[in-house]
Design an enzyme around this catalytic site. Structure first.
Site, PDB file in Angstrom:
ATOM      1  N   ASN A  71       0.816  -1.212   0.000  1.00  0.00           N
ATOM      2  CA  ASN A  71       0.000   0.000   0.000  1.00  0.00           C
ATOM      3  C   ASN A  71       0.852   1.265   0.000  1.00  0.00           C
ATOM      4  O   ASN A  71       1.905   1.321   0.621  1.00  0.00           O
ATOM      5  CB  ASN A  71      -0.916   0.015   1.226  1.00  0.00           C
ATOM      6  CG  ASN A  71      -2.007  -1.027   1.149  1.00  0.00           C
ATOM      7  OD1 ASN A  71      -2.352  -1.482   0.065  1.00  0.00           O
ATOM      8  ND2 ASN A  71      -2.556  -1.402   2.292  1.00  0.00           N
ATOM      9  N   HIS A  72       0.363   2.269  -0.687  1.00  0.00           N
ATOM     10  CA  HIS A  72       0.958   3.600  -0.675  1.00  0.00           C
ATOM     11  C   HIS A  72      -0.006   4.552   0.029  1.00  0.00           C
ATOM     12  O   HIS A  72      -1.215   4.368  -0.032  1.00  0.00           O
ATOM     13  CB  HIS A  72       1.208   4.104  -2.105  1.00  0.00           C
ATOM     14  CG  HIS A  72       2.298   3.375  -2.816  1.00  0.00           C
ATOM     15  ND1 HIS A  72       3.093   3.981  -3.770  1.00  0.00           N
ATOM     16  CD2 HIS A  72       2.753   2.096  -2.736  1.00  0.00           C
ATOM     17  CE1 HIS A  72       3.963   3.102  -4.243  1.00  0.00           C
ATOM     18  NE2 HIS A  72       3.774   1.948  -3.626  1.00  0.00           N
ATOM     19  N   LEU A  73       0.550   5.545   0.689  1.00  0.00           N
ATOM     20  CA  LEU A  73      -0.266   6.533   1.383  1.00  0.00           C
ATOM     21  C   LEU A  73      -1.075   7.342   0.366  1.00  0.00           C
ATOM     22  O   LEU A  73      -0.532   7.792  -0.649  1.00  0.00           O
ATOM     23  CB  LEU A  73       0.638   7.455   2.192  1.00  0.00           C
ATOM     24  CG  LEU A  73      -0.022   8.264   3.312  1.00  0.00           C
ATOM     25  CD1 LEU A  73      -0.534   7.322   4.402  1.00  0.00           C
ATOM     26  CD2 LEU A  73       0.983   9.242   3.908  1.00  0.00           C
ATOM     27  N   THR A  79       1.242   9.914  -4.059  1.00  0.00           N
ATOM     28  CA  THR A  79       1.281   8.536  -3.569  1.00  0.00           C
ATOM     29  C   THR A  79       2.687   7.958  -3.629  1.00  0.00           C
ATOM     30  O   THR A  79       2.889   6.784  -3.309  1.00  0.00           O
ATOM     31  CB  THR A  79       0.346   7.642  -4.411  1.00  0.00           C
ATOM     32  OG1 THR A  79       0.804   7.648  -5.781  1.00  0.00           O
ATOM     33  CG2 THR A  79      -1.082   8.135  -4.335  1.00  0.00           C
TER      34      THR A  79
END
Length: 209
Positions: A71-73, A79
């Site tokens: 996952n990326h923020l 991102t």
């Protein structure tokens, strides 16, 4: 399996892993990389989230589990994962990554069949007796005894009536003593929910509703 070198029982291969748990008799089939399941098929497992797979599951070649580390923020403008590159980028952003919320563990029930080239996204829960069709990308939870397919995977059908599913979940044949499974393997493979439930009742293994 000596006569089928492409088929491996997964539990012995992942023993000692802090983030992968697999039940008895669950197997993975792969003509080239069967014994490398933990590194080639469980991807981005950098965090504390676990992959938990039940008993008697069948995983075809290229069944993959994407873990939360992928996952990326997404709460800000970019991102891009600046943190992983270290230095001042990491110093300035580490707290953002370590406090990022995830969907938690990925949990697969018992007696689940994964078709060829299936992908399961982080935090998904797949119920007992489900079937994941070839090429499916599972992005949301799958109810017990449901067939799903497509990208993103959608329900195709429920394998049994609601009453039948309830009987099977209460019979929970995958938790029977293995000698009882062996004695009734033909019924487990070809019988009805009612017949499996009757066996559980006869041996005091049928769970209360």
């Amino acid at each position: 399996m000596p006569e089928h070198p492409r088929v491996v029982l997964l539990r012995p291969l992942v023993e000692g892993s802090p983030t992968i748990e697999v039940g008895d008799y669950t197997y993975y089939d792969d003509p080239e990389h069967a014994t490398e399941f933990a590194t080639r098929n469980v991807l981005y497992g950098y965090g504390r989230e676990k992959l938990v797979i039940g008993r008697f599951c069948a995983l075809a070649t290229d069944t993959r589990f994407i873990m939360a580390g992928a996952n990326h923020l997404t709460t800000g403008v970019s991102t891009f994962p600046f943190t992983i590159f270290g230095g001042q980028w990491a110093e300035s952003t580490l707290d953002l990554m370590t406090t990022m919320r995830t969907r938690g563990d990925t949990v697969v029930g018992n007696d689940v069949w994964f078709g060829y080239d299936t992908t399961v996204m982080p935090g998904v829960r797949i119920g007992d007796g489900a079937i994941i069709a070839t090429g499916a990308v599972v992005t949301s939870d799958v109810p017990p005894y449901t067939v799903v397919g497509g990208n993103p995977a959608r329900p195709v059908k429920q394998r049994y009536s609601d009453d039948g599913v309830d009987l099977l979940l209460r019979a929970a044949w995958w938790d029977w003593p293995i000698d009882l499974v062996t004695a009734n393997v033909r019924t487990i493979m070809s019988g009805t929910p009612e017949q499996v439930a009757d066996i559980a009742r006869a041996h005091g293994l049928f769970r209360a509703g």
